[in-house]
Design a protein around this motif. Sequence first.
Motif, PDB file in Angstrom:
ATOM      1  N   GLU A 315      49.728   5.336 103.226  1.00  0.00           N
ATOM      2  CA  GLU A 315      48.486   5.457 103.979  1.00  0.00           C
ATOM      3  C   GLU A 315      48.432   6.696 104.866  1.00  0.00           C
ATOM      4  O   GLU A 315      47.500   6.869 105.630  1.00  0.00           O
ATOM      5  CB  GLU A 315      48.288   4.217 104.869  1.00  0.00           C
ATOM      6  CG  GLU A 315      48.160   2.927 104.085  1.00  0.00           C
ATOM      7  CD  GLU A 315      47.969   1.729 104.995  1.00  0.00           C
ATOM      8  OE1 GLU A 315      47.989   1.936 106.243  1.00  0.00           O
ATOM      9  OE2 GLU A 315      47.798   0.608 104.488  1.00  0.00           O
ATOM     10  N   LEU A 316      49.449   7.562 104.772  1.00  0.00           N
ATOM     11  CA  LEU A 316      49.537   8.690 105.685  1.00  0.00           C
ATOM     12  C   LEU A 316      48.347   9.619 105.582  1.00  0.00           C
ATOM     13  O   LEU A 316      47.793  10.061 106.585  1.00  0.00           O
ATOM     14  CB  LEU A 316      50.840   9.452 105.421  1.00  0.00           C
ATOM     15  CG  LEU A 316      51.104  10.676 106.305  1.00  0.00           C
ATOM     16  CD1 LEU A 316      51.198  10.233 107.760  1.00  0.00           C
ATOM     17  CD2 LEU A 316      52.397  11.373 105.877  1.00  0.00           C
ATOM     18  N   TYR A 317      47.904   9.902 104.359  1.00  0.00           N
ATOM     19  CA  TYR A 317      46.832  10.882 104.168  1.00  0.00           C
ATOM     20  C   TYR A 317      45.518  10.238 103.755  1.00  0.00           C
ATOM     21  O   TYR A 317      44.636  10.907 103.214  1.00  0.00           O
ATOM     22  CB  TYR A 317      47.261  11.915 103.123  1.00  0.00           C
ATOM     23  CG  TYR A 317      48.482  12.689 103.537  1.00  0.00           C
ATOM     24  CD1 TYR A 317      48.411  13.663 104.538  1.00  0.00           C
ATOM     25  CD2 TYR A 317      49.715  12.424 102.944  1.00  0.00           C
ATOM     26  CE1 TYR A 317      49.543  14.369 104.926  1.00  0.00           C
ATOM     27  CE2 TYR A 317      50.841  13.118 103.331  1.00  0.00           C
ATOM     28  CZ  TYR A 317      50.747  14.093 104.322  1.00  0.00           C
ATOM     29  OH  TYR A 317      51.873  14.782 104.699  1.00  0.00           O
ATOM     30  N   GLN A 318      45.388   8.929 103.949  1.00  0.00           N
ATOM     31  CA  GLN A 318      44.142   8.267 103.613  1.00  0.00           C
ATOM     32  C   GLN A 318      43.188   8.326 104.798  1.00  0.00           C
ATOM     33  O   GLN A 318      43.596   8.221 105.944  1.00  0.00           O
ATOM     34  CB  GLN A 318      44.403   6.797 103.242  1.00  0.00           C
ATOM     35  CG  GLN A 318      45.165   6.640 101.926  1.00  0.00           C
ATOM     36  CD  GLN A 318      45.331   5.171 101.566  1.00  0.00           C
ATOM     37  OE1 GLN A 318      44.833   4.300 102.259  1.00  0.00           O
ATOM     38  NE2 GLN A 318      46.033   4.914 100.475  1.00  0.00           N
ATOM     39  N   VAL A 319      41.912   8.491 104.456  1.00  0.00           N
ATOM     40  CA  VAL A 319      40.880   8.548 105.484  1.00  0.00           C
ATOM     41  C   VAL A 319      40.378   7.135 105.745  1.00  0.00           C
ATOM     42  O   VAL A 319      40.003   6.428 104.809  1.00  0.00           O
ATOM     43  CB  VAL A 319      39.708   9.452 105.048  1.00  0.00           C
ATOM     44  CG1 VAL A 319      38.641   9.486 106.129  1.00  0.00           C
ATOM     45  CG2 VAL A 319      40.230  10.853 104.762  1.00  0.00           C
ATOM     46  N   GLY A 320      40.405   6.719 107.030  1.00  0.00           N
ATOM     47  CA  GLY A 320      39.917   5.382 107.356  1.00  0.00           C
ATOM     48  C   GLY A 320      38.423   5.277 107.107  1.00  0.00           C
ATOM     49  O   GLY A 320      37.638   6.121 107.522  1.00  0.00           O
ATOM     50  N   GLY A 321      38.012   4.205 106.428  1.00  0.00           N
ATOM     51  CA  GLY A 321      36.605   4.053 106.104  1.00  0.00           C
ATOM     52  C   GLY A 321      35.883   3.020 106.918  1.00  0.00           C
ATOM     53  O   GLY A 321      34.715   2.765 106.678  1.00  0.00           O
ATOM     54  N   ASP A 322      36.635   2.350 107.857  1.00  0.00           N
ATOM     55  CA  ASP A 322      35.985   1.297 108.621  1.00  0.00           C
ATOM     56  C   ASP A 322      35.633   1.729 110.029  1.00  0.00           C
ATOM     57  O   ASP A 322      35.305   0.909 110.872  1.00  0.00           O
ATOM     58  CB  ASP A 322      36.895   0.063 108.685  1.00  0.00           C
ATOM     59  CG  ASP A 322      38.257   0.386 109.301  1.00  0.00           C
ATOM     60  OD1 ASP A 322      38.562   1.583 109.407  1.00  0.00           O
ATOM     61  OD2 ASP A 322      38.990  -0.559 109.659  1.00  0.00           O
ATOM     62  N   GLY A 323      35.728   3.055 110.295  1.00  0.00           N
ATOM     63  CA  GLY A 323      35.410   3.522 111.639  1.00  0.00           C
ATOM     64  C   GLY A 323      33.951   3.318 111.994  1.00  0.00           C
ATOM     65  O   GLY A 323      33.623   2.923 113.111  1.00  0.00           O
ATOM     66  N   ARG A 324      33.059   3.560 111.024  1.00  0.00           N
ATOM     67  CA  ARG A 324      31.631   3.393 111.308  1.00  0.00           C
ATOM     68  C   ARG A 324      31.295   1.931 111.560  1.00  0.00           C
ATOM     69  O   ARG A 324      30.506   1.622 112.456  1.00  0.00           O
ATOM     70  CB  ARG A 324      30.816   3.922 110.125  1.00  0.00           C
ATOM     71  CG  ARG A 324      29.320   3.774 110.300  1.00  0.00           C
ATOM     72  CD  ARG A 324      28.564   4.398 109.145  1.00  0.00           C
ATOM     73  NE  ARG A 324      28.826   5.826 109.052  1.00  0.00           N
ATOM     74  CZ  ARG A 324      28.293   6.611 108.104  1.00  0.00           C
ATOM     75  NH1 ARG A 324      27.504   6.085 107.170  1.00  0.00           N
ATOM     76  NH2 ARG A 324      28.573   7.896 108.069  1.00  0.00           N
ATOM     77  N   ASP A 325      31.911   1.021 110.801  1.00  0.00           N
ATOM     78  CA  ASP A 325      31.652  -0.404 111.016  1.00  0.00           C
ATOM     79  C   ASP A 325      32.095  -0.841 112.406  1.00  0.00           C
ATOM     80  O   ASP A 325      31.408  -1.619 113.085  1.00  0.00           O
ATOM     81  CB  ASP A 325      32.360  -1.240 109.953  1.00  0.00           C
ATOM     82  CG  ASP A 325      31.821  -0.980 108.557  1.00  0.00           C
ATOM     83  OD1 ASP A 325      30.663  -0.522 108.459  1.00  0.00           O
ATOM     84  OD2 ASP A 325      32.553  -1.216 107.577  1.00  0.00           O
ATOM     85  N   ARG A 326      33.277  -0.354 112.836  1.00  0.00           N
ATOM     86  CA  ARG A 326      33.756  -0.708 114.174  1.00  0.00           C
ATOM     87  C   ARG A 326      32.821  -0.175 115.251  1.00  0.00           C
ATOM     88  O   ARG A 326      32.578  -0.836 116.259  1.00  0.00           O
ATOM     89  CB  ARG A 326      35.168  -0.177 114.391  1.00  0.00           C
ATOM     90  CG  ARG A 326      36.238  -0.890 113.577  1.00  0.00           C
ATOM     91  CD  ARG A 326      37.615  -0.661 114.191  1.00  0.00           C
ATOM     92  NE  ARG A 326      37.938   0.758 114.246  1.00  0.00           N
ATOM     93  CZ  ARG A 326      38.573   1.405 113.276  1.00  0.00           C
ATOM     94  NH1 ARG A 326      38.938   0.756 112.176  1.00  0.00           N
ATOM     95  NH2 ARG A 326      38.847   2.682 113.386  1.00  0.00           N
ATOM     96  N   LYS A 327      32.291   1.022 115.048  1.00  0.00           N
ATOM     97  CA  LYS A 327      31.362   1.574 116.031  1.00  0.00           C
ATOM     98  C   LYS A 327      30.074   0.757 116.114  1.00  0.00           C
ATOM     99  O   LYS A 327      29.541   0.522 117.198  1.00  0.00           O
ATOM    100  CB  LYS A 327      31.034   3.030 115.681  1.00  0.00           C
ATOM    101  CG  LYS A 327      32.181   3.999 115.927  1.00  0.00           C
ATOM    102  CD  LYS A 327      31.763   5.426 115.632  1.00  0.00           C
ATOM    103  CE  LYS A 327      32.906   6.396 115.923  1.00  0.00           C
ATOM    104  NZ  LYS A 327      32.521   7.806 115.634  1.00  0.00           N
ATOM    105  N   ILE A 328      29.595   0.325 114.958  1.00  0.00           N
ATOM    106  CA  ILE A 328      28.363  -0.484 114.955  1.00  0.00           C
ATOM    107  C   ILE A 328      28.592  -1.810 115.667  1.00  0.00           C
ATOM    108  O   ILE A 328      27.790  -2.238 116.502  1.00  0.00           O
ATOM    109  CB  ILE A 328      27.888  -0.707 113.511  1.00  0.00           C
ATOM    110  CG1 ILE A 328      27.463   0.622 112.883  1.00  0.00           C
ATOM    111  CG2 ILE A 328      26.744  -1.708 113.475  1.00  0.00           C
ATOM    112  CD1 ILE A 328      27.080   0.522 111.415  1.00  0.00           C
ATOM    113  N   VAL A 329      29.728  -2.459 115.342  1.00  0.00           N
ATOM    114  CA  VAL A 329      30.033  -3.742 115.985  1.00  0.00           C
ATOM    115  C   VAL A 329      30.208  -3.556 117.485  1.00  0.00           C
ATOM    116  O   VAL A 329      29.707  -4.352 118.290  1.00  0.00           O
ATOM    117  CB  VAL A 329      31.289  -4.363 115.352  1.00  0.00           C
ATOM    118  CG1 VAL A 329      31.717  -5.606 116.125  1.00  0.00           C
ATOM    119  CG2 VAL A 329      31.033  -4.717 113.898  1.00  0.00           C
ATOM    120  N   GLY A 330      30.919  -2.497 117.882  1.00  0.00           N
ATOM    121  CA  GLY A 330      31.113  -2.237 119.308  1.00  0.00           C
ATOM    122  C   GLY A 330      29.815  -1.948 120.025  1.00  0.00           C
ATOM    123  O   GLY A 330      29.593  -2.425 121.145  1.00  0.00           O
TER     124      GLY A 330
END
Length: 590
Positions: A315-330
């Motif tokens: 997972e070192l070079y994988q781009v996280g794809g759940d950042g937008r979902d966390r921002k929406i929930v927050g």
Amino acid sequence: MRTLQTLGRMPIGLTVPAFAILIIVFGAPIVLLFLTSLNAPALSIANYQAFLGQQANVRVLFQTIEVSVLATIICIIIGYPTAYLITAAPKRLRMVLLVLVIIPYLTSLLARTYAWIVILGDRGLINNLLLDLGLISSPLPLIYNRVAVYIGMVHIMLPVMILPLVSVMLGIDKSLVAAACSMGARPFAAFWRVFLPLSLPGVRSGSLLVFVLCLGFYITPAALGGLRDVMLSTFIAAQVATSFNMARTAAAAFILLGIAAVIVSALGLDLSDTPGRAEQPPRKSWRRRLPSFGTLTRNLNELAKPYRAKRWAAELYQVGGDGRDRKIVGTVFVLIVMFYLLFPGVVVITMSFNAGTFLQFPPSSLSLRWYRSFFGDPSWTTAALTSIQIGVAVVILSTIVGMLAAYGLSRTVPRLRAILTMMLLTPITFPSIVVGIAAYFGLLNLGLIGTITGIILTHCIGAVGYVVVIVSATLGNFDRRLELAAKSMRAGPLRTFMKVTLPLIWPGVMGGAVFAFIHSFDEVVKTSLISGFSIRTLPLKMWENMRHEIDPTIAAVASLLIFLPLLWLVALYVTWWRSRPKDQLAVPQL
């Protein structure tokens, strides 16, 4: 001048006026009250046995603890993620969110409690909306029950939880979490292992403040709860109003104080927050006292190392794809919390412009009818003028005394400063009903019950604590070399203080004065005990009307009290803004 020079050489002497008021109004009376509860000089625990021997009293005691604990837990569950999201927001948005949290914190407790009566009542906003939509045929029992008490108490206490958490979280180095993520830890693991332990001091301070304040709650449970939701503060106030047996009343008050003292001493709360304290040795965690669990944890970590290494490489070079979902929930979560904090005030302000005989949201037509009713009724205007007069007197006395005490404490050794600061803060950390009973007992012996002087002195013992805290925080960032430079140019202590020190700490002094006025203007419990039914302040007038009749005039009064924090925030901002050029020109002028 010689006296001032002597005090300048002995800074601890500047705290004498503050401690004199504290000892006369609160310190000595609470000691005598404790002796009275023990039937001094016989010294027996008969009053405590009589209290605990009645099943109804024990039920009220455990009910008070249960409500306080559950309200504190709810505040943690809501307040911690809110504070975390506020801290993670950009700077400008963070300031806006903090202001939105501070506004309800500065708003009158009575105004916020009245807002929930309007929303949850049988003819309130929610029931009217459901009736109009045809979803119900009769009003739901949303008020005068335990759920309504929790809703009102959490609404009032949530800012008290959020603000300490934000203060602690802003001091946490975010690079530590980033370093944990760079070493393969997932976001939740980095938060759980790094950020959460560093934020626990804020959780502890906020939880203890909320719990102790909830123990002394009187207005909100009495207004929103039913007969089965009586708190111990309500029980004590009823005893004072109906009986003159001070021994049994004192026993009930000290049982409540004992609960608060046990919790505070067990978890530890240092409100002095004095700079320069010596570092304390870290306490051993309860986990370290159990070697078997520690060994098991280490073995499990050794077994999980290959899996974590493999996952980190994948997972070192994988781009996280759940950042937008966390921002929406927050974002949605923060909006819901802000709606919960601010919407009751909006409802009251809107209803205050209703032209009808009954409160309605939204109003069928707009009018200033209830504002004219307020300003045209001598009973309301007299109560308001009395509150303003008392508040101004409290501001003058507590600001001068608290500023001198803070100045003297800032020049004492850290250990002594922490002890004396905690002593000055006891009136605002003890349950309000206990402080009121002690002040009542002390002023009764002085013949000041039912006098404005007695009310002013009672308000001052709490207001001085706010002034000391805020001015001490300002003095913590004060450069003492400016005073030394002024003295090297033959300026005396008084001239140095007036020309150098006071202009630089003026924003803190104004902040302390604002909090002192708010503390005095919103006080109900202690005022109701000291006034002796002969003096009516605006909060007492509101409380009487809320208990006996829901006069729509209260909506106009509550809306004015809701607008008041906005004026205070503007005044504080203007004071801070005007002080900036003075700070910048202080060194050249010197």
